[in-house]
Write a protein that holds these residues in place. Structure first.
Motif, short mmCIF file in Angstrom:
data_model
loop_
_atom_site.label_atom_id
_atom_site.label_comp_id
_atom_site.label_asym_id
_atom_site.label_seq_id
_atom_site.Cartn_x
_atom_site.Cartn_y
_atom_site.Cartn_z
N THR A 17 -1.47 34.40 40.75
CA THR A 17 -0.55 35.47 40.40
C THR A 17 -0.54 35.62 38.88
O THR A 17 -1.05 34.75 38.16
CB THR A 17 0.90 35.16 40.85
OG1 THR A 17 1.37 34.01 40.13
CG2 THR A 17 0.98 34.92 42.36
N ILE A 18 0.04 36.71 38.42
CA ILE A 18 0.21 36.87 36.97
C ILE A 18 1.12 35.77 36.44
O ILE A 18 0.94 35.28 35.32
CB ILE A 18 0.75 38.27 36.65
CG1 ILE A 18 -0.33 39.32 36.93
CG2 ILE A 18 1.22 38.36 35.20
CD1 ILE A 18 0.13 40.76 36.79
N ILE A 62 -1.64 41.61 29.81
CA ILE A 62 -0.49 41.54 30.72
C ILE A 62 -0.03 40.08 30.85
O ILE A 62 1.16 39.78 30.78
CB ILE A 62 -0.84 42.11 32.11
CG1 ILE A 62 -1.13 43.60 32.01
CG2 ILE A 62 0.29 41.85 33.09
CD1 ILE A 62 -1.51 44.24 33.34
N CYS A 63 -0.99 39.18 31.03
CA CYS A 63 -0.65 37.75 31.15
C CYS A 63 -0.01 37.24 29.87
O CYS A 63 0.94 36.45 29.91
CB CYS A 63 -1.91 36.94 31.46
SG CYS A 63 -2.74 37.42 32.99
N GLU A 112 3.59 38.40 29.70
CA GLU A 112 4.44 37.58 30.57
C GLU A 112 4.68 36.21 29.95
O GLU A 112 5.78 35.66 30.05
CB GLU A 112 3.79 37.45 31.95
CG GLU A 112 4.00 38.64 32.84
CD GLU A 112 5.48 38.86 33.15
OE1 GLU A 112 6.14 37.92 33.64
OE2 GLU A 112 5.97 39.97 32.91
N VAL A 162 -1.00 48.18 32.44
CA VAL A 162 0.17 48.20 33.32
C VAL A 162 0.25 49.55 34.02
O VAL A 162 -0.06 50.59 33.42
CB VAL A 162 1.47 47.91 32.55
CG1 VAL A 162 1.43 46.55 31.90
CG2 VAL A 162 1.74 48.98 31.51
N THR A 184 -2.61 43.55 39.14
CA THR A 184 -2.20 44.61 38.21
C THR A 184 -1.52 45.76 38.95
O THR A 184 -0.51 46.30 38.50
CB THR A 184 -3.43 45.15 37.45
OG1 THR A 184 -4.03 44.08 36.70
CG2 THR A 184 -3.03 46.26 36.49
N TYR A 190 2.05 45.05 39.55
CA TYR A 190 2.84 44.61 38.40
C TYR A 190 3.83 45.70 37.98
O TYR A 190 3.49 46.88 37.94
CB TYR A 190 1.92 44.27 37.23
CG TYR A 190 2.65 43.77 36.00
CD1 TYR A 190 3.20 42.50 35.97
CD2 TYR A 190 2.79 44.59 34.88
CE1 TYR A 190 3.87 42.04 34.85
CE2 TYR A 190 3.46 44.13 33.75
CZ TYR A 190 4.00 42.86 33.75
OH TYR A 190 4.67 42.41 32.65
#
Length: 266
Positions: free
Chosen positions: A65-66, A93-94, A97, A116, A185, A188
């Protein structure tokens, strides 16, 4: 350097000296994608480039998962201390987070075209399925090329040139991780409240020639962060680390260098 995180170990290459920078690659890549950028930063920074889970020297585990990716980045940040965190594409994105989880470990955050989902974002589930089929047939380079053209929006002619760059075969070897990252993605969603509370100075990078949806995604994130700015890389699209490494390195250096100057001023 090997860092333990959530049942696996993460491989990190370190070089240079000075304030720490951590580079996080995107989908279909490993840390080698930064090879032209790293030498341009090592005279001023202690540069760390990590292999995300499932590629290079890093391990992998079920339940991707992210969130698990973010945990890996946080584990590395915990080892190297305060740093400027740089993420590209899915890696951005990672990185975002990770910043939301561990802002105290960050001096600055650089996000290069995090994909995103925003209004008008295409549904890539069909592409994801085709990539999975190609990987199952062992056609890994074709799978990577399909991703670069259909998802990142690179011109097919440019992809033909990228395919000749040393290391492309090694990049294609991890093509089986592409589909899961496309799917992650797709699901997300930006958490507006958490983003509004993130006060880490953040730079959103986009390429002048990148797709509208990537530029819109960066603009959306910038609008939600209280300490964000943006910069357009002239003449570039989604892969300035290959198309204009000096331009990308200069953008990172200029932004990261502010934290060093501010610390010195204090």
């Amino acid at each position: 350097m090997r860092v333990h995180s959530k049942r696996i170990s993460i491989d990190v290459t370190r070089t240079g000296s000075g304030p720490a920078i951590l580079l996080v690659h995107g989908t279909g890549d490993d840390q080698a994608c930064w090879r032209q950028v790293v030498p341009l930063l090592t005279d001023r920074y202690h540069v760390h480039a990590m292999d995300r889970r499932g590629r290079g020297g890093s391990g992998d585990a079920a339940g991707h998962t992210i969130a698990t990716e973010a945990d890996d980045i946080v584990a590395v940040l915990d080892r190297i201390g305060p740093a400027t965190l740089v993420g590209h594409s899915f890696g951005a994105i990672c990185a975002l987070e990770a910043a939301l989880r561990e802002p105290a470990s960050l001096e600055r955050l650089v996000l290069y075209e995090p994909p995103v989902p925003v209004a008008g974002t295409a549904d890539y589930s069909g592409v994801s399925a085709r990539i999975g089929e190609l990987c199952a047939q062992g056609r890994l380079e074709e799978a990577l090329c399909l991703f670069l053209v259909e998802v990142t929006g690179l011109d097919p002619g440019l992809v033909k040139l990228i395919r000749r760059i040393p290391g492309f075969t090694e990049r294609a070897a991890v093509a089986d991780t592409i589909a899961r990252e496309i799917d992650a993605t797709h699901h997300y969603a930006l958490d507006h409240a958490r983003l509004a509370a993130l006060t880490v100075p953040t730079l959103l990078l986009t390429g002048e020639r990148s797709t509208r949806e990537l530029r819109d995604a960066a603009a959306r994130i910038e609008s939600l962060l209280p300490c964000a700015s943006s910069e357009v890389l002239p003449g570039q699209s989604h892969r300035a680390m290959e198309g204009a490494p000096a331009l990308l390195a200069n953008a990172i250096d200029t932004f990261a260098g502010r934290s060093s100057h501010e610390a010195h001023s204090r």
